[in-house]
Each structure stands twice: as C-alpha cells, then as structure tokens.
Design a protein around this motif. Structure first.
Motif, PDB file in Angstrom:
ATOM      1  N   PRO A   1      27.048   6.926  50.447  1.00 10.16           N
ATOM      2  CA  PRO A   1      25.782   7.634  50.687  1.00 10.16           C
ATOM      3  C   PRO A   1      25.561   8.028  52.147  1.00 10.16           C
ATOM      4  N   GLN A   2      26.310   7.428  53.077  1.00  7.97           N
ATOM      5  CA  GLN A   2      26.146   7.766  54.493  1.00  7.97           C
ATOM      6  C   GLN A   2      26.837   9.070  54.875  1.00  7.97           C
ATOM      7  N   CYS A   3      27.533   9.699  53.942  1.00  5.91           N
ATOM      8  CA  CYS A   3      28.236  10.969  54.246  1.00  5.91           C
ATOM      9  C   CYS A   3      27.254  12.131  54.184  1.00  5.91           C
ATOM     10  N   ARG A   4      26.355  12.162  55.122  1.00  2.96           N
ATOM     11  CA  ARG A   4      25.302  13.175  55.099  1.00  2.96           C
ATOM     12  C   ARG A   4      24.998  13.612  56.529  1.00  2.96           C
ATOM     13  N   ILE A   5      24.710  14.896  56.694  1.00  4.96           N
ATOM     14  CA  ILE A   5      24.228  15.427  57.967  1.00  4.96           C
ATOM     15  C   ILE A   5      22.861  16.047  57.712  1.00  4.96           C
TER      16      ILE A   5
END
Length: 461
Positions: free
Chosen positions: A214-218
C-alpha cells in the motif's frame, strides 16, 4: 568561504573520499581499481589529474568512455553500479570522473579474478580477503527489497517494462552478461528466487503494486494558500510501478510547470523559463523514489505545491554527513538504501549522477537564479524544498562602490581590500565577493592564493 568545484574538493580531500588519480587513460588499470573499490569501501577515480595538477589526456574521446562502460558491464561480475562520465572543474580542465559504490553483492571479479584496495593500491584478493567479503554486509542497504512479497506471482508483473529494462541494459553490455528472458533477468538481480517474487520486483515492475504494497503511492497536492490554508485546488494520486509512475509524474509537471516570464533589467527582451528547472525536478523525483524507506507502510511520496515553492517528502533520512545545514552538500558516495531498485533506474538511464544528484539539483536552481534548495530531516522523513522565486541579494555600499569603479575585468580579493585601504577585514572581503558571485555580477576562477574574480555583463540594479 570560497566556492570550489566538485573535482577540486575531491582533490582536496582525496584520503577522506578514497580517490585514485590517473594521469593517463589506462583502461586495464582502471578496471582493476573499479573491481577493488567494489569489494572494499567504494571510491572515486579521476583520470587526467595527478592529485596536484590537471593534465592533458592524449587520445581520449567520448568513445573511450563508452567502451569503458561496456568493459565494466561485460567483464566485472556480478553487474555493478558504476558512474563514468566526462566532467570539468571551474577552470575548464576536463577529466573522466568515475564513482564506484561499495558493492552490495560482494565479492566482485574482473575476468574471474578478485581484487581489493589496500593502501590505495589494487591487488588480487587472497582466500582470507574473499572470506571476509562473503561475510560482510552494506550497513545502509535494506533487506526489504529482497524480502518475499506475499501473494504476488510472475503473472502480476509488467513484462513490457521488464523487457524494456533488459533492452536498455544490453545496449551498454552488448548482451554479453545479462539474461534476455524475464525470469532469468529478475533472478540474476535477486528480484525473484525459485519463483518467489521479491518486494523490489513489485515496486519496479508490478502491474498494480498497490495490491501488494500500500505504500507504493505518490500523492501530489496543490495548496495555493500554504500549509495552513483550507483550499486544495488539485489532488493527484499515482499508484503504479516506479517506471510508469515516474512517467506520469513527468506528464503531470509538463502540464503544471508553467513558463514564468520576466523582463531583463538591461534590455526590453522578455526571458521565459520553467517555474521549476525540469532536469532538477526529474532528479529530485528519482531521488525520492530510489532512496525512500519502503519498509514504512505509511511512507508514500508526498509532493506539495505552494504558490512560491514545492516540497517533496519521502520516508528515510539522508545520512547526516552529506548535507551540512540545509543546503551545503559535501562530496559523497551515493548511499543506496535500495541498491537493486537504484540499479534498475541506472540501467534505464534515469539515474546517471551517482553521488552528484543533490549537487545537480542545487546547481540547476542556483544557475536559474533561484534560491538554493533546502533539505531537512525529521522523524525518519526527508523534505526537499524547491523554491520558485528568484534569489534577491541586496548589495551593500562597498559592493556598489567597487563595481562602479572597476576599470578591469579581472581582479583578486587583495585588490578589493586595497581599494578600501585595508579598512575591511579579509573575512569581510571574502563575504562581499562571495555574495557578488552568487548574485551573478562576478564569476570566480581558481582556488586558494590563485583565486581571481571576473566581472560579468550583468547590469548593476
């Protein structure tokens, strides 16, 4: 304090930064030192310098540099992350500058021979040396990217992006080293292991990485009223693998990085430049993607755009000895928290300035007339602040008087002191001249007692 070039500072602190000098371009010796630095603590190689003075390199061309890159990729195993490029100092002396990072997959071989650096000399490693390398680890390298991603299979990866990476990598190595099938390529770089997909592969190549991490976000937000304002005029989420995400960030800024026009004070012409220098912006985004701490599941990359600045925030702090204060960058080896992710970006041609990325960002903004970028660190996060407003430096009466009196284009610090009958201190003279350089009225040449200043064409405001 006088400004000196990156190369000059490496020369000045050669022992501290493990610098090896080559007067001539001896590719075989250079390759042995590259392999040795990979197996020890990393280092810099400057070709065309004796350590005391620059030299002219006979017969050197860009083809020589390209060939050396190919030799590194085809003859050193496993494939390593080495930066090789032309560079120059402020006196326009040209060099080949090579940055070798401490290898994260030691031991490395050159034509199946192990080398190490001992007393700044490349020598063949013995069995004890090899045993130590096999037991050693890189203190800055995260194990996260090589941990298995639960529930992710090869079918969840974007084969097009993997093949594109293989093609770009083989342009350099000519296909002599790297496997050309997706599974073999990923296995070579330890991004899969017996069919188990690693976290690094998910971040780099997954079709939908957010399903697994879930941390793969910009997150990009436009905040025209500042941090305390209630208005967000745009919110943009990017949840793709790193290569697709980087392209989407570039696309976003191609639409939202407007040209800023202003009149030149010395003419009626209008100068137009991007609000944020695009090359520096790309480098800043790559830094955030490659160096962030992905083990922090809440550590998405946040980009906040304000009226007069931009903040790029990512999890993970830069080691404290790299940035002094907020803007002074010391020469350093690129510290790779995620070496495999960094290597993939390097193969794709998106990460060229190893150990120089922060300097590139700063210099691009300074050369465009903006305030220096600032790096701050707090609670495990790094914030890079990029200012879009021009740098305004007010000249004092001494500076005005001296500039108006100049009848020569070149002068020294002592000339400046003489003009004021030595009624100002050496420190005051240095500070005045440093501000005039920063404001674009002067350029500085040389170092130490040989430092001189050249009056530029900028009109006095």
């Amino acid at each position: 304090m006088e400004n000196i070039s990156f190369v000059q500072e490496l020369v000045k602190k050669a022992n501290e930064f493990n610098v090896k000098f080559f007067r001539d371009f001896d590719s075989e010796s250079i390759l042995r030192y590259i392999c040795g630095f990979l197996n020890t603590e990393g280092g810099w190689i400057i070709v065309g310098h004796t350590g005391k003075e620059p030299t002219y390199i006979n017969g050197l061309s860009n083809d020589s540099v390209v060939l050396l890159k190919r030799e590194v990729n085809s003859r050193i195993s496993p494939q390593s992350l080495v930066y090789i490029a032309y560079d120059s100092d402020e006196e326009e002396n040209n060099f080949v500058l090579i940055n070798i990072l401490k290898g994260s997959r030691q031991p490395y071989t050159l034509d199946k021979v192990f080398y190490i650096i001992e007393d700044n000399v490349a020598k063949k490693a013995d069995q004890d040396d090899i045993s130590i390398m096999l037991r050693s680890s890189n203190e800055y390298s995260s194990t996260w990217e090589k941990s298995t991603a639960l529930d992710c299979g090869l079918e969840d990866l974007n084969k097009h992006e993997i093949q594109k990476t293989i093609r770009e990598a083989n342009k350099v190595s000519k296909g002599n080293v790297l496997p050309e099938d997706e599974e073999g390529f990923l296995n070579y770089f330890q991004l899969i292991d017996y069919g188990s997909v690693k976290n690094g592969a998910v971040v780099l190549f997954a079709e939908e990485p957010i399903k697994f991490l879930p941390q793969c976000r910009i997150r990009i937000s436009v905040l025209p009223e500042g941090k305390t304002g209630d208005i967000i005029t745009d919110m943009h989420l990017i949840e793709d693998n790193l290569f697709v995400a980087f392209m989407k960030v570039q696309d976003y800024f191609s639409l939202h990085n407007p040209l800023v026009s202003q009149f030149d004070n010395s003419s009626w012409s209008r100068n137009s430049e991007l609000k944020f220098p695009s090359e520096a912006l790309d480098e800043a985004i790559v830094n955030a993607m490659v160096h962030r701490d992905y083990s922090d599941i809440s550590g998405e990359i946040t980009i906040n755009i304000y009226k007069d600045k931009m903040e790029i925030i990512n999890s993970g702090e830069i080691p404290e000895d790299i940035v002094k204060g907020k803007s002074k960058i010391r020469p350093h080896h690129s510290v790779l928290r995620n070496p495999t992710i960094a290597h993939m970006f390097y193969l794709r041609g998106k990460m060229e300035k190893l150990g120089r990325g922060l300097t590139l960002i700063r210099d691009q903004f300074v050369n465009s007339g903006y305030r220096k970028p600032e790096w701050t660190f707090q609670s495990g996060y790094t914030t890079l602040t990029l200012f879009s407003e021009p740098l305004v430096l007010e000249l004092n009466e001494r500076m005005y008087a001296y500039l108006n009196s100049l009848n020569t284009n070149t002068f020294s610090r002592k000339d400046y002191e003489v003009f004021f009958d030595f009624k100002i201190s050496e420190k005051t003279a240095r500070n005045d001249l440093s501000k005039l350089v920063e404001a674009g009225y002067l350029s500085q040449k040389g170092k130490g007692s040989n430092t001189s200043y050249i009056r530029l064409e900028k009109e006095i405001i």
